[in-house]
Scaffold this active site. Structure first.
Site, short mmCIF file in Angstrom:
data_model
loop_
_atom_site.label_atom_id
_atom_site.label_comp_id
_atom_site.label_asym_id
_atom_site.label_seq_id
_atom_site.Cartn_x
_atom_site.Cartn_y
_atom_site.Cartn_z
N LYS A 1 -7.73 18.10 -51.43
CA LYS A 1 -7.82 18.32 -49.99
C LYS A 1 -6.44 18.32 -49.31
O LYS A 1 -5.55 17.56 -49.66
CB LYS A 1 -8.68 17.23 -49.33
CG LYS A 1 -10.15 17.25 -49.72
CD LYS A 1 -10.87 18.44 -49.15
CE LYS A 1 -10.98 18.38 -47.65
NZ LYS A 1 -11.72 17.22 -47.16
N GLN B 1 -6.44 0.78 -7.55
CA GLN B 1 -5.60 0.24 -8.61
C GLN B 1 -5.94 0.90 -9.96
O GLN B 1 -5.10 0.96 -10.86
CB GLN B 1 -5.79 -1.28 -8.72
CG GLN B 1 -4.90 -1.95 -9.75
CD GLN B 1 -4.94 -3.46 -9.61
OE1 GLN B 1 -4.42 -4.02 -8.65
NE2 GLN B 1 -5.59 -4.13 -10.55
N GLU C 1 -6.96 18.40 -35.54
CA GLU C 1 -8.24 17.75 -35.26
C GLU C 1 -8.09 16.64 -34.22
O GLU C 1 -8.94 16.47 -33.34
CB GLU C 1 -8.84 17.20 -36.55
CG GLU C 1 -9.29 18.30 -37.51
CD GLU C 1 -9.75 17.77 -38.86
OE1 GLU C 1 -10.22 18.59 -39.65
OE2 GLU C 1 -9.61 16.56 -39.10
N THR D 1 -14.53 38.59 -31.29
CA THR D 1 -15.39 38.15 -30.19
C THR D 1 -16.64 37.57 -30.83
O THR D 1 -17.09 38.07 -31.87
CB THR D 1 -15.79 39.30 -29.24
OG1 THR D 1 -16.56 40.27 -29.96
CG2 THR D 1 -14.55 39.98 -28.66
N HIS D 2 -17.17 36.51 -30.25
CA HIS D 2 -18.35 35.82 -30.81
C HIS D 2 -18.09 35.34 -32.25
O HIS D 2 -19.01 35.20 -33.04
CB HIS D 2 -19.59 36.73 -30.80
CG HIS D 2 -19.88 37.35 -29.47
ND1 HIS D 2 -20.55 36.68 -28.47
CD2 HIS D 2 -19.56 38.57 -28.97
CE1 HIS D 2 -20.65 37.48 -27.42
NE2 HIS D 2 -20.05 38.62 -27.69
N SER E 1 -7.02 13.47 -48.80
CA SER E 1 -8.25 12.70 -48.88
C SER E 1 -8.05 11.51 -49.80
O SER E 1 -7.31 11.59 -50.78
CB SER E 1 -9.39 13.59 -49.39
OG SER E 1 -10.49 12.83 -49.81
N ASN F 1 0.82 -1.21 0.00
CA ASN F 1 0.00 0.00 0.00
C ASN F 1 0.85 1.26 0.00
O ASN F 1 0.61 2.19 -0.76
CB ASN F 1 -0.94 0.02 1.21
CG ASN F 1 -1.98 -1.07 1.16
OD1 ASN F 1 -2.06 -1.83 0.20
ND2 ASN F 1 -2.79 -1.17 2.21
N ASN G 1 -5.77 18.35 -45.25
CA ASN G 1 -6.51 18.34 -43.99
C ASN G 1 -5.61 18.59 -42.77
O ASN G 1 -4.52 18.02 -42.68
CB ASN G 1 -7.22 17.00 -43.81
CG ASN G 1 -8.21 16.72 -44.92
OD1 ASN G 1 -8.82 17.64 -45.45
ND2 ASN G 1 -8.38 15.45 -45.27
#
Length: 470
Positions: free
Chosen positions: A295, A334, A302, A167-168, A289, A122, A297
Site C-alpha cells: 500500500k 468570547q 484524505e 462529467t458525472h 499500511s 469590549n 496511501n
C-alpha cells in the site's frame, strides 16, 4: 494627582472588575470564564493597540504626556520580554488584557492604571481580534499564492498532456492536464479575492466605542486608526463592540478555500488509485499500511478532505453564537476566537502540506493519454464534423450516437472503426473525419478563451501569475 491605597497591585489586577464584588471568584467560575488559553496568541496585538491608545491619550491631554510616555515604554518592555521568553504569560489570568495591564501596573504602579482610561475590554478585544485576523489573512493569502505558483508551473509542464475530462465521473471530452490544474487555480484566485474583500471590511477601528456608548473623553480615534493602519473608524459604538461579521465572513471565505482543497484532494485520491493511475505521489508525502506492504496511501489528501468539515463546523459555530445575541457585547462572543483561530490554523496547516504534495507528484502522462483514447470522448467532435458538412446538429448527434453503439458492439473505438462503417451510418462522412477526431486536434481546436488549447492555457497561466505577483 491622587493614589488609592491598594496593598497588592498584582492581586488587584487579577480581575479588572473586582471592586463591585465582595466574594472571591470560585475556581470553577474563573476556569469557565477565562479566555487566556486562546486569546494569549493576541498578546502582540493587544500591546500594540494599547501603545497606540496610550499615545493618543497623551497627545490629547487626557492623561499627562509624561505618564503616557512611561506607559508606552513599559508596554514596549513587556512586549520585548514576552518575545524573548523573559516574561511568561500567566495562564491563570482571566484574559490577555488583564495580564498585560496587570503586568504594566506591577511595573509602573499608579501610572499603569491610567492605560485603561476611555476604553473597555469590549472595544479592546474587538480591536485585537481584527488586528490578528488581518495578519492571518495576509499569511494565508501568501500560502495560497504559493500553491497557485506550483499549479501554474505544473500546468505549464503539462499543457499538452491529453487526459479525459469528466462529467458525472464519466469520460466526457478531451482536455489537458494543464487545463484541469488551471481550473483549481481559478478557484484559488477567487479565494484570494474574497480574502482581500474580507480584510477591506475588517479594516475598521472599533477602539473608542467603549463598553457600548463611547466616552465623554475627547478621543482622537482617527489618530489611533492611523497609528494602527486602519482605513477608518467604526461609525456606531454599539456595532463597534458587537460586530463579529468579519469573523463569520473570514470563516466563510476559509470554508470555500477548504471546499476547493477538498475537491482537489478527492481527485488526487482517485488519480492515485490503480483504477486511474494518473499521478503518483512522492514517497515523502504518502504513507503505508501496517499490514499490507504493497500500500501507498494518499493520507495528506484524505486528511485535507476530512479537515474541511472542521472548518465548516467553525463557520457554523460562529453563525450559531451570533444569531441570537441582543446588542451590545455579550459573553457568548468570547466563543468567537476559538472558532476563527481554529479555522485559520487548519487552513494554514492544510496549505503547508498540500502545496509540496502537488509540487512533487509525478504525472503519468501515458496513462492519461490511454484513458482519453477510450470512452468515445471525441464523439462531440465527430458530430461537429458532420455539422461542418451541413448536417443539422441533432441529426449529427443521432448519427454519432449510432456509431458509438456500433463501436461498443464491435469492441472498437471511433479511431479504429473503418471508414466504411462510418459511411453506412451517414454517407456524408469521408476520410477527413479521422483528422477531426484526433484527440490533440480536438483539444487544440478549442481556441475559445478559457478553453483547453495550449494557447488558452498559456494565457490562463500568464494572467494568474500577473495577479499573484502584483
Amino acid at each position: 494627582m491622587f493614589a488609592l491605597n491598594f496593598t497588592n497591585e498584582v492581586n488587584f489586577m487579577a480581575q479588572l472588575w473586582k471592586g463591585r464584588f465582595k466574594k472571591e471568584l470560585a475556581k470553577e467560575t474563573n476556569d469557565f470564564n477565562s479566555s487566556i488559553k486562546f486569546d494569549s496568541r493576541m498578546f502582540e496585538e493587544d500591546i500594540k493597540g494599547s501603545i497606540a491608545h496610550a499615545t493618543m491619550l497623551g497627545a490629547t491631554g487626557i492623561i499627562d504626556k509624561s505618564e503616557s510616555d512611561k506607559i508606552v515604554d513599559g508596554l514596549n518592555g513587556i512586549l520585548d520580554d514576552i518575545k524573548s521568553g523573559k516574561l511568561k504569560i500567566d495562564m491563570s489570568a482571566e484574559d490577555i488584557h488583564t495580564f498585560v495591564e496587570g503586568e504594566l501596573t506591577a511595573r509602573l504602579g499608579q501610572t499603569g492604571k491610567r492605560l485603561h482610561t476611555a476604553r473597555s475590554r469590549n472595544d479592546q478585544v474587538a480591536l485585537d481580534i481584527r488586528m490578528v485576523l488581518k495578519k492571518e489573512i495576509d499569511e494565508i493569502s501568501e500560502k495560497i499564492k504559493g500553491l497557485i505558483e506550483v499549479l501554474c508551473n505544473k500546468a505549464e509542464e503539462n499543457k499538452s498532456v491529453i487526459m479525459p475530462g469528466y462529467t458525472h465521473l464519466q469520460r466526457a471530452q478531451p482536455i489537458t492536464f494543464g487545463h484541469h490544474l488551471m481550473a483549481y487555480t481559478s478557484m484559488l484566485l477567487r479565494d484570494l479575492d474574497r480574502l482581500s474583500d474580507v480584510k477591506r471590511r475588517m479594516n475598521v477601528l472599533p477602539l473608542g466605542s467603549g463598553a457600548l456608548a463611547g466616552t465623554t473623553y475627547p478621543l482622537d480615534r482617527n489618530m489611533v486608526a492611523e497609528l494602527l493602519g486602519f482605513d477608518s473608524v467604526s461609525s456606531n459604538s454599539l456595532d463597534g463592540v458587537s460586530d463579529r461579521d468579519f469573523c463569520i465572513e473570514l470563516a466563510s471565505a476559509l470554508s470555500l478555500v477548504m471546499v476547493h482543497l477538498s475537491r482537489f484532494s478527492e481527485e488526487i485520491i482517485m488519480w492515485c488509485s490503480w483504477e486511474f493511475k494518473f499521478v503518483e505521489l512522492d514517497d515523502a508525502f504518502s504513507t503505508g499500511s501496517s499490514i499490507m506492504p504493497q500500500k501507498k496511501n494518499p493520507d495528506i489528501a484524505e486528511l485535507v478532505r476530512g479537515k474541511s468539515g472542521r472548518v465548516f463546523g467553525d463557520l457554523t459555530a460562529l453563525l450559531t453564537v451570533m444569531k441570537g445575541i441582543a446588542l451590545a457585547y455579550n459573553k457568548d462572543m468570547q466563543e468567537d476566537k476559538e472558532a476563527i483561530f481554529d479555522a485559520v490554523d487548519t487552513v494554514k496547516m492544510c496549505l503547508n502540506a498540500f502545496t509540496p504534495m502537488i509540487d512533487t507528484m509525478t504525472v503519468l502522462k501515458d496513462n492519461m493519454r490511454n484513458a482519453a483514447a477510450k470512452g468515445f470522448i471525441n464523439a462531440t467532435d465527430c458530430a461537429d464534423y458532420l455539422v461542418g458538412k451541413g448536417l443539422p446538429f441533432r441529426d449529427a448527434y443521432k448519427a454519432t450516437g449510432e456509431l458509438v453503439a456500433l463501436c461498443i458492439d464491435k469492441g472498437l473505438t471511433l479511431e479504429t472503426l473503418p471508414i466504411e462503417e462510418y459511411k453506412k451510418v451517414c454517407d456524408i462522412f469521408d476520410e477527413g473525419v479521422c483528422e477531426a477526431i484526433n484527440l490533440e486536434k480536438c483539444v487544440n481546436d478549442r481556441l475559445v478563451e478559457g478553453g483547453p488549447s495550449v494557447s488558452s492555457i498559456e494565457n490562463q497561466i500568464k494572467k494568474a501569475r500577473e495577479i499573484i505577483n502584483k
